[in-house]
Design a protein around this motif. Structure first.
Motif, PDB file in Angstrom:
ATOM      1  N   ASN A 338      42.736  43.463  26.539  1.00 17.23           N
ATOM      2  CA  ASN A 338      41.993  43.331  27.788  1.00 17.23           C
ATOM      3  C   ASN A 338      41.992  41.888  28.288  1.00 17.23           C
ATOM      4  O   ASN A 338      42.309  41.615  29.447  1.00 17.23           O
ATOM      5  N   ASN A 342      44.199  40.681  31.320  1.00 18.95           N
ATOM      6  CA  ASN A 342      43.558  40.154  32.532  1.00 18.95           C
ATOM      7  C   ASN A 342      44.141  38.802  32.894  1.00 18.95           C
ATOM      8  O   ASN A 342      44.430  38.520  34.062  1.00 18.95           O
ATOM      9  N   ALA A 343      44.307  37.934  31.877  1.00 20.92           N
ATOM     10  CA  ALA A 343      44.821  36.586  32.137  1.00 20.92           C
ATOM     11  C   ALA A 343      46.201  36.693  32.811  1.00 20.92           C
ATOM     12  O   ALA A 343      46.476  35.996  33.796  1.00 20.92           O
ATOM     13  N   LYS A 345      47.358  39.355  34.402  1.00 22.20           N
ATOM     14  CA  LYS A 345      47.224  40.045  35.695  1.00 22.20           C
ATOM     15  C   LYS A 345      46.770  39.080  36.797  1.00 22.20           C
ATOM     16  O   LYS A 345      47.288  39.108  37.902  1.00 22.20           O
ATOM     17  N   ILE A 380      37.439  32.435  38.862  1.00 23.95           N
ATOM     18  CA  ILE A 380      36.328  33.305  39.262  1.00 23.95           C
ATOM     19  C   ILE A 380      35.290  32.441  39.978  1.00 23.95           C
ATOM     20  O   ILE A 380      34.909  31.390  39.469  1.00 23.95           O
ATOM     21  N   ASN A 393      32.247  46.399  37.393  1.00 26.23           N
ATOM     22  CA  ASN A 393      32.084  45.225  38.250  1.00 26.23           C
ATOM     23  C   ASN A 393      33.370  44.416  38.346  1.00 26.23           C
ATOM     24  O   ASN A 393      33.974  44.086  37.335  1.00 26.23           O
ATOM     25  N   GLN A 394      33.742  44.097  39.561  1.00 25.41           N
ATOM     26  CA  GLN A 394      34.918  43.262  39.787  1.00 25.41           C
ATOM     27  C   GLN A 394      34.550  42.216  40.829  1.00 25.41           C
ATOM     28  O   GLN A 394      33.577  42.382  41.556  1.00 25.41           O
ATOM     29  N   VAL A 395      35.327  41.157  40.865  1.00 27.81           N
ATOM     30  CA  VAL A 395      35.090  40.168  41.923  1.00 27.81           C
ATOM     31  C   VAL A 395      35.668  40.773  43.194  1.00 27.81           C
ATOM     32  O   VAL A 395      36.833  41.157  43.233  1.00 27.81           O
ATOM     33  N   GLY A 409      36.908  47.057  31.576  1.00 26.39           N
ATOM     34  CA  GLY A 409      37.515  46.358  30.444  1.00 26.39           C
ATOM     35  C   GLY A 409      36.605  45.318  29.813  1.00 26.39           C
ATOM     36  O   GLY A 409      36.379  45.327  28.598  1.00 26.39           O
ATOM     37  N   ALA A 411      33.355  44.894  30.183  1.00 30.03           N
ATOM     38  CA  ALA A 411      32.102  45.477  29.678  1.00 30.03           C
ATOM     39  C   ALA A 411      32.353  46.055  28.283  1.00 30.03           C
ATOM     40  O   ALA A 411      31.559  45.836  27.358  1.00 30.03           O
ATOM     41  N   SER A 434      40.926  30.398  34.403  1.00 31.52           N
ATOM     42  CA  SER A 434      39.777  30.849  33.615  1.00 31.52           C
ATOM     43  C   SER A 434      40.059  30.688  32.137  1.00 31.52           C
ATOM     44  O   SER A 434      41.215  30.600  31.726  1.00 31.52           O
TER      45      SER A 434
HETATM   46  P1  ADP Z   1      39.503  45.182  35.585  1.00 29.37           P
HETATM   47  O1  ADP Z   1      40.453  44.122  35.130  1.00 29.37           O
HETATM   48  O2  ADP Z   1      39.903  46.560  35.217  1.00 29.37           O
HETATM   49  O3  ADP Z   1      39.107  45.038  37.022  1.00 29.37           O
HETATM   50  P2  ADP Z   1      37.643  43.917  33.781  1.00 29.37           P
HETATM   51  O4  ADP Z   1      36.276  44.356  33.351  1.00 29.37           O
HETATM   52  O5  ADP Z   1      38.637  43.658  32.729  1.00 29.37           O
HETATM   53  O6  ADP Z   1      38.138  45.016  34.772  1.00 29.37           O
HETATM   54  O7  ADP Z   1      37.467  42.625  34.671  1.00 29.37           O
HETATM   55  C1  ADP Z   1      36.450  42.619  35.665  1.00 29.37           C
HETATM   56  C2  ADP Z   1      36.759  41.613  36.746  1.00 29.37           C
HETATM   57  O8  ADP Z   1      36.652  40.279  36.241  1.00 29.37           O
HETATM   58  C3  ADP Z   1      38.165  41.699  37.302  1.00 29.37           C
HETATM   59  O9  ADP Z   1      38.282  42.713  38.274  1.00 29.37           O
HETATM   60  C4  ADP Z   1      38.312  40.299  37.912  1.00 29.37           C
HETATM   61  O10 ADP Z   1      37.665  40.248  39.159  1.00 29.37           O
HETATM   62  C5  ADP Z   1      37.551  39.420  36.932  1.00 29.37           C
HETATM   63  N1  ADP Z   1      38.444  38.804  35.910  1.00 29.37           N
HETATM   64  C6  ADP Z   1      38.623  39.201  34.635  1.00 29.37           C
HETATM   65  N2  ADP Z   1      39.485  38.373  33.987  1.00 29.37           N
HETATM   66  C7  ADP Z   1      39.875  37.438  34.874  1.00 29.37           C
HETATM   67  C8  ADP Z   1      40.772  36.307  34.827  1.00 29.37           C
HETATM   68  N3  ADP Z   1      41.426  35.976  33.709  1.00 29.37           N
HETATM   69  N4  ADP Z   1      40.917  35.561  35.948  1.00 29.37           N
HETATM   70  C9  ADP Z   1      40.239  35.892  37.078  1.00 29.37           C
HETATM   71  N5  ADP Z   1      39.396  36.937  37.196  1.00 29.37           N
HETATM   72  C10 ADP Z   1      39.205  37.711  36.109  1.00 29.37           C
END
Ligand code: ADP
Length: 730
Positions: A338, A342-343, A345, A380, A393-395, A409, A411, A434
């Motif tokens: 995860n 994310n990093a 993505k 972020i 929750n997402q940004v 992910g 959470a 981040s």
């Molecule tokens: P998802 O990736 O499925 O949206 P996550 O719970 O893993 O769900 O992440 C939640 C939110 O946190 C992401 O939608 C994004 O807005 C923010 N986020 C997570 N990791 C990063 C990162 N490495 N850089 C920027 N934003 C991040």
């Protein structure tokens, strides 16, 4: 004597007497004067004293009258205070240092229902006695004696703790007693019946809500589990359909079905995990595992996306930290997937660096390990940092909207880390990048630090060529740790000038200007046969380049330290003579023998297709009895074991094999293939002697990763690194 003489004598005597008289008169008058002065002074003093006395008298009168007024005021104040005390509904009393009641308001006395003895002067012990004797108090589980003893002991404390008592009529009274300096005690009896009842209602409402939430989560967990089973068929069959000579249009449709199915599975898995955690059904299954390898496995799976974006993936695993710990490798991998996922993505250029640090406590066999994942992505915004750990929750901003995901992910990861008694954190700068990190206390899988890998004789000085400084530093540190002399260069041009006295060149593939393979060609052009190892993030591409013939090995980067060291070992024979630069492999090595136990013919077909690129000797068993037979005759290197099979199921077969091994020795790795995803099921699986398990639907990368991981040293590697990369990309 003559008369004349007598007269003269008498005259002299008279004269002397007269002089004496004069003297005495003078003394007398001096004394009179002094007396006069003294009398005058006394007179003055008397006048002054009289005046003072008069003054005192008036002062005294004034003070007396003021005292009278003050007393009046005190009386009024006392009356008012007592009036107020009487009007309050809570009980109020005070006691002297002999524990006798001085006064009590009517609310206090009301509790005793007009009992004669309860009046000023009564001793506290008598009050307690009356309370129990008259049945005013409900002593609960305590006997009246025990209750009185408890209350007396409490009363004698310098500052008694408040206590809540229950009266016969179900009223709850909180007793708050304060001891003053002189030993007096002020006693308050607050009626908190309403608050107690409200709290009871709240508690039962909370318990109901929690039970409902757990029931909902259990339902969700069961549903997601049920959905996974048919999804297994959809994804597996779509994958098989892809290989059946379809038209381009059909191929597109089938691939869409497969991709959508896989995306749906990710969501189902997230929901399943989250529901399991919520329903308190998720349990960790600790076992010894290699953390460094675990990180590299995750990175391996993410290679295709990083390659597409041209991102650099770096791993900096603390040199002095052991790599084997006792933990739940599946869940650690999930958190890593995860965070690193994310990093990757959310980063479009730059790097993603996984840094592992910690301090092992070898004596107690423990270590707190910190894993930080740093990226140079979109970052972020400040106000959203805490928000993102919440469910779904997402940004929500322009930059984020282009990425998909469920918002579950983080959470889930945070909850998993909490379950491991760890902590998760994040720091981020909007637009800069981040850093997500987590710390977990682990037991050490071994109390010995990693063994010093043997260095081939003749390998003393290495040249490391990489345009990224972090990469150079990591490699340099790792190599110096094994006693190697290291020269580093940031580009190929510099490297060509540094070849003197170099035993081995370790070069990055993709570099600005001249790349790693061009460098290899240039090195050969100088007539040098120095062995060259190429580190590439696209090994397939590198292997197909004509320059590949100049390098000794092409390795997928980043690579675990152990792999790097073992490749250095394989350079051994080339050192010194430096004649041949062709890749070496053990020509005599046999194929890896794999036994797959699966009764369902379709599933056998799916499995065969998934390992078609692997160079292995594969046999199938249709039931547990066959597994045990083949285990003895075919002597496999590992077994993939389906759990539900006719005649003898997978767990029984595993138990049988472990029994046989008790006599013959050895331990064959057994990987269960199961559709079970609920906790409890897997416990039974592991208890039967199975080492690992994969949940269906099976995926090529997972199976290939197990093949790579479990291939014994004497067998040739089942997969070229580039096959894996290709599969991932596909
Ligand atoms: P998802 O990736 O499925 O949206 P996550 O719970 O893993 O769900 O992440 C939640 C939110 O946190 C992401 O939608 C994004 O807005 C923010 N986020 C997570 N990791 C990063 C990162 N490495 N850089 C920027 N934003 C991040």
């Amino acid at each position: 004597m003559s008369l004349a003489n007598k007269l003269a004598l008498e005259r002299r005597g008279r004269l002397a007497a007269e002089r004496l008289l004069e003297l005495k008169e003078a003394e007398l008058s001096a004394a009179n004067r002094k007396l006069g002065r003294h009398a005058a002074a006394l007179q003055g003093e008397i006048v002054e004293t009289r005046a003072e006395v008069a003054n005192f008298k008036t002062e005294n009168e004034r003070v007396k009258s003021e005292l009278g007024q003050a007393k009046q005021k005190v009386e009024i104040a006392e009356r008012r205070l007592w009036h107020s005390v009487q009007t309050i509904t809570d009980g109020f009393a005070f006691f002297n240092s002999d524990n006798r009641m001085i006064a009590a308001n009517s609310s206090y006395l009301a509790a005793f229902d007009g009992l004669e003895v309860i009046r000023p002067g009564v001793h506290y012990v008598t009050i307690l006695q009356s309370l129990t004797d008259e049945g005013i108090i409900d002593t609960g589980k305590l006997t009246p004696e025990a209750w009185r003893e408890l209350m007396t002991e409490r009363w004698l404390q310098p500052q008694p703790e408040p206590i809540t008592v229950r009266l016969w009529n179900n009223q709850y009274i909180k007793l708050v007693d304060r001891r003053g300096h002189g030993g007096d005690i002020v006693s308050l009896g607050l009626n908190i019946t309403e608050a107690v009842q409200y709290e009871k209602q709240l508690k039962s409402a909370q318990a109901e809500a929690e039970a409902a939430s757990r029931a909902k989560s259990t339902f969700l967990a069961n549903m997601s589990h049920e959905i996974r089973t048919p999804m297994n068929g959809v994804v597996g069959m779509a994958e098989l359909l892809c290989d059946t000579g379809l038209s381009e249009e059909q191929q597109l449709y089938v691939e869409t079905i497969k991709k959508s199915g896989e995306a749906l599975l990710v969501i189902i898995n997230d929901v399943l995990d989250y529901s399991k955690i919520e329903a308190q059904k998720l349990q960790l299954h600790p076992e010894p595992f290699d953390l460094e390898r675990c990180i590299h496995d995750v990175i391996m799976l993410l290679q295709p996306s990083t390659r597409e974006k041209n991102l650099t993936l770096l791993v900096d695993f603390d040199l002095f930290l052991p790599t084997v710990y006792v933990g739940d490798p599946g869940r650690i991998r999930q958190v890593l997937t995860n965070l690193i996922g994310n990093a990757v993505k959310f980063t479009s250029k730059g790097h993603v660096l996984v840094r592992v640090t910690g301090v092992p406590d070898l004596e107690n066999g423990q270590a707190v390990v910190n894993i930080a994942i740093e990226d140079t992505g979109i970052g972020i915004p400040d106000g959203k940092i805490n928000h993102i750990f919440g469910e779904f929750n997402q940004v929500e901003n322009e930059r984020n909207r282009q990425f998909d995901g469920t918002g579950l992910g983080l959470a889930i990861s945070k909850r998993l880390v909490d379950l491991m008694r760890g902590e998760m954190w994040v720091t981020s700068e909007d637009g800069i990048g981040s850093c997500f990190g987590f710390m977990v206390p682990f037991e050490l899988g071994t109390t010995e630090l990693p063994a010093h890998p043997p260095v081939p004789e003749g390998l003393r000085r290495m040249l490391v060529v990489d345009d990224i400084e972090a990469n150079r530093t990591i490699l340099q540190r790792q190599l110096e740790q094994i006693g190697m002399g290291v020269v580093t260069c940031a580009n190929a041009k510099e490297a060509l000038e540094q070849l003197d006295q170099i035993d081995l060149v370790l070069t990055d593939h993709n570099m600005p200007g001249m790349d790693g393979l061009e460098l290899a060609e240039a090195i050969r052009a100088t007539g040098s046969e120095v062995p060259i190892i190429l580190l590439s993030s696209n090994t397939t591409y590198a292997a197909n380049d004509p320059g590949a013939k100049h390098v000794h090995a092409i390795l997928q980067k980043p690579l675990p330290r152990a792999d790097l060291f073992s490749h250095l070992q394989s350079v051994g024979p080339l050192l010194g003579n430096q004649k041949s630069a062709t890749p070496t492999s053990a020509p005599e090595a046999r194929k890896m023998r794999v036994l797959a136990a699966e009764d369902n013919k379709t599933n056998q077909l799916v499995f065969r297709k998934m390992v078609k690129d692997a160079d292995i000797d594969l046999k199938f068993a249709g039931n547990g009895v066959e597994v045990v037979e083949l285990f003895q005759s075919f002597k496999p290197d590992m077994i993939f074991m389906d759990i539900s099979m006719p005649k003898m199921d997978g767990k029984e077969a595993a138990t049988k094999i472990r029994e046989i091994e008790k006599e013959t020795g050895g331990h064959i790795p057994i990987v269960a293939l199961t559709a079970h995803a609920m906790d409890g099921d897997d416990q039974g699986i592991l208890a039967s002697g199975i080492d690992h398990y994969l949940t269906k639907p099976l995926r090529k990368p997972e199976i290939h990763s197990k093949l790579r991981e479990l291939c014994p040293a004497e067998a040739c590697h089942p997969l070229l690194e580039e096959n894996v990369a290709e599969l991932q990309a596909g």
